[in-house]
Design an enzyme around this catalytic site. Structure first.
Site, mmCIF file in Angstrom:
data_model
loop_
_atom_site.group_PDB
_atom_site.id
_atom_site.type_symbol
_atom_site.label_atom_id
_atom_site.label_comp_id
_atom_site.label_asym_id
_atom_site.label_seq_id
_atom_site.Cartn_x
_atom_site.Cartn_y
_atom_site.Cartn_z
ATOM 1 C CG ASN A 23 -12.997 17.973 -3.221
ATOM 2 O OD1 ASN A 23 -13.850 18.044 -4.103
ATOM 3 N ND2 ASN A 23 -13.202 17.362 -2.063
ATOM 4 C CE LYS A 32 -14.686 19.648 0.224
ATOM 5 N NZ LYS A 32 -14.698 19.724 1.676
ATOM 6 C CG HIS A 46 -14.053 13.965 0.339
ATOM 7 N ND1 HIS A 46 -14.902 14.433 1.316
ATOM 8 C CD2 HIS A 46 -13.052 14.871 0.225
ATOM 9 C CE1 HIS A 46 -14.427 15.593 1.771
ATOM 10 N NE2 HIS A 46 -13.305 15.871 1.126
ATOM 11 C CD GLU A 104 -17.212 17.211 2.250
ATOM 12 O OE1 GLU A 104 -17.326 17.301 1.017
ATOM 13 O OE2 GLU A 104 -16.591 18.043 2.941
ATOM 14 C CD GLU A 160 -9.218 15.436 2.289
ATOM 15 O OE1 GLU A 160 -8.823 16.524 1.880
ATOM 16 O OE2 GLU A 160 -10.370 15.016 2.099
ATOM 17 N N GLY A 176 -12.843 21.706 6.372
ATOM 18 C CA GLY A 176 -13.786 22.815 6.346
ATOM 19 C C GLY A 176 -13.999 23.470 7.695
ATOM 20 C CB SER A 208 -8.292 23.789 7.447
ATOM 21 O OG SER A 208 -9.651 23.526 7.772
HETATM 22 P P1 PGA Z 1 -10.988 22.058 3.163
HETATM 23 O O1 PGA Z 1 -11.476 20.696 2.467
HETATM 24 O O2 PGA Z 1 -9.687 22.424 2.510
HETATM 25 O O3 PGA Z 1 -12.085 23.050 2.874
HETATM 26 O O4 PGA Z 1 -10.826 21.774 4.612
HETATM 27 C C1 PGA Z 1 -10.578 19.685 2.161
HETATM 28 C C2 PGA Z 1 -11.302 18.536 1.520
HETATM 29 O O5 PGA Z 1 -12.447 18.274 1.889
HETATM 30 O O6 PGA Z 1 -10.755 17.869 0.618
#
Ligand code: PGA
Length: 269
Positions: free
Chosen positions: A11, A13, A100, A102, A173, A179, A219
């Site tokens: 992803n 983003k 997601h 976010e 997730e 993140g 992560s």
């Molecule tokens: P990350 O993000 O691997 O940077 O923690 C995962 C995601 O948001 O899908």
């Protein structure tokens, strides 16, 4: 005996211009061809760039699925800034990430809207990857099962099970692990995945539920991917930060290829 596929998904983003996306694809295509040849049929790789790079990546034709990161549930209409399933198909996208955290957090995406989005994506023949997960406060308050259970039951409540069988995946997730550099332990993730599988059995029936890949995200990096992927219900990974770099993304794909070759994820159906 058949197995669930192992799915390793990037992803990106709001990162990478078209030129950067194409450079990435150029750097890993040959390597990925070889890795896929070595884990026939069981390893699937997905890259989800920004909308603006979808068409360029589809045309570059790397050996992976190209997904959008969101879409609107309506086919067209007065929804400034939005993109529909037809528009994704028009540029050749194969699927879409939906829900997601976010999107839920910054763009007020609800479980009810996601029910319409998942159905619209599947009904148009797109792959749908539905993200679910709890915040730290919700986990600490003992609400993981309620939150994740509602996210799944509402979003999947009206889908066509036949379409879901081959085109739906779930990404667990935990919001506190995205993140942050903080990863769920393999045991924490496995427990959540087991719970998700049980909800899927309830909503979609035993056979379909056992065929749907459940990815872990939060992560994931080369150093922790193998351990996470060694758990029986962790069928893949959704990766943000570590998927922006070819070396770390390919490191995680290698861990996925090992799991695919090991025959893990055997179906009990
Ligand atoms: P990350 O993000 O691997 O940077 O923690 C995962 C995601 O948001 O899908």
């Amino acid at each position: 005996m058949s197995t669930r596929p192992v799915v390793i998904a990037a992803n990106w983003k709001m990162h990478k211009t078209r030129a950067e996306a194409l450079e990435f694809a150029g750097e890993y295509t040959e390597w990925l061809d070889a890795e896929l040849a070595d884990a026939p049929g069981h390893l699937q790789v997905v890259v989800a760039p920004a909308y603006t790079s979808l068409e360029a990546l589809v045309e570059a034709n790397p050996p992976c699925g190209i997904f959008a990161q969101n879409m609107h549930q309506a086919s067209h209409g007065p929804f400034t800034g939005e993109v529909s399933a037809q528009m994704l198909l028009d540029v050749g996208a194969h699927g879409v990430i939906l829900g997601h955290s976010e999107r839920r957090q910054y763009f007020a995406e609800t479980n009810e809207a996601l029910a319409d989005k998942v159905s619209a994506a599947l009904n148009h023949g797109l792959f749908a990857m539905l993200c679910v997960g709890e915040t730290l406060e919700q986990r600490q308050a003992g609400q993981l099962e309620q939150i994740v259970g509602d996210q799944l039951r509402i979003a999947l409540g009206s889908i066509d099970i036949q379409r879901a069988l081959s085109r739906l995946s779930i990404a667990y997730e935990p919001v506190w692990a995205i993140g942050t550099g903080e990863t769920a332990t393999p045991e924490q993730a496995q427990l959540a995945h087991e719970f998700i599988r049980a909800v899927l059995v309830d909503v979609l029936g035993h056979d379909t539920a056992h065929r749907i890949p459940i990815l872990y995200g939060g992560s994931v990096k080369p150093a922790n991917a193998s351990e996470l992927l060694s758990q029986p219900d962790i069928d893949g990974a959704l990766i943000g930060g570590a998927a922006l770099d070819v070396e770390s993304f390919t490191g995680i794909i290698s861990a996925g290829a090992d799991r695919a070759r090991s025959g893990a994820g055997r179906l009990e159906v």
